[in-house]
Design a protein around this motif. Structure first.
Motif, PDB file in Angstrom:
ATOM      1  N   THR A   8      32.775  39.801  36.977  1.00 36.15           N
ATOM      2  CA  THR A   8      33.670  40.758  36.332  1.00 36.15           C
ATOM      3  C   THR A   8      34.284  41.657  37.396  1.00 36.15           C
ATOM      4  O   THR A   8      33.959  41.564  38.584  1.00 36.15           O
ATOM      5  N   GLU A   9      35.166  42.558  36.982  1.00 42.62           N
ATOM      6  CA  GLU A   9      35.808  43.466  37.936  1.00 42.62           C
ATOM      7  C   GLU A   9      34.796  44.390  38.599  1.00 42.62           C
ATOM      8  O   GLU A   9      35.022  44.895  39.699  1.00 42.62           O
ATOM      9  N   SER A  10      33.680  44.604  37.944  1.00 43.10           N
ATOM     10  CA  SER A  10      32.649  45.462  38.525  1.00 43.10           C
ATOM     11  C   SER A  10      31.663  44.683  39.379  1.00 43.10           C
ATOM     12  O   SER A  10      30.717  45.259  39.910  1.00 43.10           O
ATOM     13  N   GLU A  38      37.906  42.816  29.179  1.00 39.04           N
ATOM     14  CA  GLU A  38      38.421  43.102  30.511  1.00 39.04           C
ATOM     15  C   GLU A  38      39.531  42.124  30.891  1.00 39.04           C
ATOM     16  O   GLU A  38      40.582  42.516  31.415  1.00 39.04           O
ATOM     17  N   LYS A  39      39.306  40.825  30.607  1.00 40.75           N
ATOM     18  CA  LYS A  39      40.311  39.828  30.949  1.00 40.75           C
ATOM     19  C   LYS A  39      41.601  40.045  30.169  1.00 40.75           C
ATOM     20  O   LYS A  39      42.703  40.004  30.728  1.00 40.75           O
ATOM     21  N   ARG A  42      43.359  43.448  31.239  1.00 39.29           N
ATOM     22  CA  ARG A  42      43.992  43.330  32.549  1.00 39.29           C
ATOM     23  C   ARG A  42      45.227  42.434  32.484  1.00 39.29           C
ATOM     24  O   ARG A  42      46.267  42.726  33.072  1.00 39.29           O
TER      25      ARG A  42
END
Length: 485
Positions: A8-10, A38-39, A42
């Motif tokens: 993930t982004e994190s 999140e996907k 974004r």
């Protein structure tokens, strides 16, 4: 060399990038699926300011008139009386290219409708095909990335397009549609429209039905060959816009007849394939078309930017009697579309004239934000519950509740007796004439022969073989022929 772990982004590792988390097998999506949210969030913010998809479009106003009684299936007020008319706005579009792209290209077409009903706006956001390339929203950003212009070459790359399809066998049905004769409509007037997803209708007694929408063009189907399309683009890149505008201006108003397929909700669980799978159609022999009404477009927008570019559609804009189904792609769109419009146009985009309710008023506690234009009395409250005269809830749900069970987490699709990715693509191929098959094969091979990786070619060929042995053989022979030239 070992491939890196997807995160993930994190930086947290992703366990499943193919299936969004649901409440049990086949259940609705879970907001707690951080990777999915999140996907999608974004993805909605990747372009400024044009739409990420469906950027190139045209629109018109018109009305919908009920011709047949469907009150036994839905309590939606705008469908409750034969002869009743409801104002609407329609937007048609290509999918993959940018705002400056041409109209006459091989691409699905968006078919979005906003009904200005007395119970609020109802948005039906579909395409000109009854199916789609994928069945899970977690894969949507990746799919669109594969179809968009490559970040290095700045053009759509066959390697990217066919690599994604090679690794997504469920796309075979839609690929067969797209590469067939209906892949390039001659105009927006000469194509059908479909809700594509499965929706739920609920009648006044609380009985639930699952439905699919079919808008059949009354102008007749007309399509372009690849050669005709290339000539059309060279003469007028805005050919579909020109045709829609001019036909309405001269009083030739395009129309469509709406039919629905209706499945009693109790039949869904035991149907032979997953009825909520967006890559499949319901056979008409099982659920025949039932006529509902007629849509007519009779007025062009005065300002394309204000009314077409700023029009905003979201499939979560329902009215009483109509609601969602467990279709995972629909469930993902319920979030993604509204979020995209809030980002693209601002949180107050629903106050723009093209998006605002017309047969009723929006009354809620939303306040302020960028470009807020609504005004309230100086003593109006912006919280609820309150002891004053603010709007209150009805306590009546818009649609029947969906029963869910099972453990949270990512799940494969629920098992049905006939549920593979290829059989409907094969059925579609076998419906075609010899000439239609020849053109289909030429269109597929023209793109697939340009792919540089042999393993990607082989994976795609395997999909066509699985759909129908003759289908696979013809495509393989044509690809080999083109690659040897």
């Amino acid at each position: 060399m070992a491939q890196p772990t997807l995160t993930t982004e994190s930086g947290a590792p992703v366990a499943d990038n193919q299936n969004a988390a649901t409440a049990g097998i086949g259940g609705p999506l879970l907001l707690q699926d951080q990777h999915l949210i999140e996907k999608l969030a974004r993805f909605n913010r990747e372009r400024i300011p044009e739409r990420v998809v469906h950027a190139r479009g045209s629109g018109a106003y018109g009305h919908f008139e009920v011709t047949d009684d469907v009150s036994a299936y839905t309590q939606a007020a705008f469908l409750n009386t034969v002869g009743k008319r409801t104002e609407l706005f329609a937007r048609f579009s290509t999918v993959a290219d940018s705002l400056g792209g041409a109209d006459a290209v091989r691409d699905p077409r968006g078919f979005a409708l906003k009904f200005y009903t007395e119970e609020g706006n109802y948005d039906l956001v579909g395409n000109n095909t009854p199916v789609f390339f994928i069945k899970d929203p977690l894969k949507f950003p990746d799919f669109i990335h594969s179809q968009k212009r490559d970040p290095f070459t700045g053009r759509q790359e066959p390697d990217n397009v066919w690599d994604f399809w090679a690794n997504s066998p469920e796309a075979t049905h839609q690929v067969t549609w797209l590469m067939g004769d209906r892949g390039i409509p001659a105009s927006y007037r000469h194509m059908n429209g479909y809700g594509s997803h499965t929706y739920q209708w609920t009648n006044a007694a609380g009985e639930a039905f699952f439905v699919k929408y079919h808008f059949k063009t009354n102008q007749g189907i007309r399509c372009l060959s690849a050669e005709q399309a290339a000539q059309t683009v060279g003469q007028d890149g805005d050919s579909h816009q020109t045709d829609l505008l001019q036909s309405i201006e001269r009083g030739v108003f395009p129309s469509w007849t709406l039919y629905v397929q209706i499945m009693p909700a109790a039949e869904a669980a035991d149907y032979r394939f997953n009825p909520f799978d967006l890559t499949k159609v319901w056979p008409h022999a099982d659920y025949p078309l039932q006529r509902v009404g007629r849509m007519v477009l009779d007025r062009n927008p005065d300002n394309v930017f204000a009314e077409v570019e700023q029009s905003a559609f979201s499939p979560n804009n329902f009215v009483p009697g109509i609601g969602p189904s467990p279709d995972k792609m629909l469930q993902g769109r319920l979030f993604a579309y509204a979020d995209a419009q809030r980002y693209r146009l601002g949180v107050n985009h629903t106050q723009l004239p093209v998006n605002a309710p017309r047969a009723t008023s929006a009354v809620n506690y939303g306040r302020d934000g960028l470009m807020a234009s609504n005004r309230y009395a100086r003593d109006a409250k912006n919280y609820e519950p309150n002891s004053y005269d603010g709007p209150v809830q009805t306590g009546a749900p818009l649609s029947a509740p969906l029963a869910v069970s099972g453990h949270t987490g990512t799940h494969e699709a629920p098992a049905h007796t006939k549920d593979d990715d290829f059989f409907q693509a094969g059925e579609l191929f076998r419906l075609m004439t010899k000439e239609e098959r020849t053109r289909l094969v030429a269109n597929i091979a023209g793109g697939l022969s340009q792919v540089t990786r042999e393993d990607v070619v082989e994976k795609n060929l395997a999909h066509f073989h699985a759909a129908d042995p003759q289908y696979g053989r013809l495509v393989e022979e044509k690809v080999r022929e083109l690659r040897e030239d």
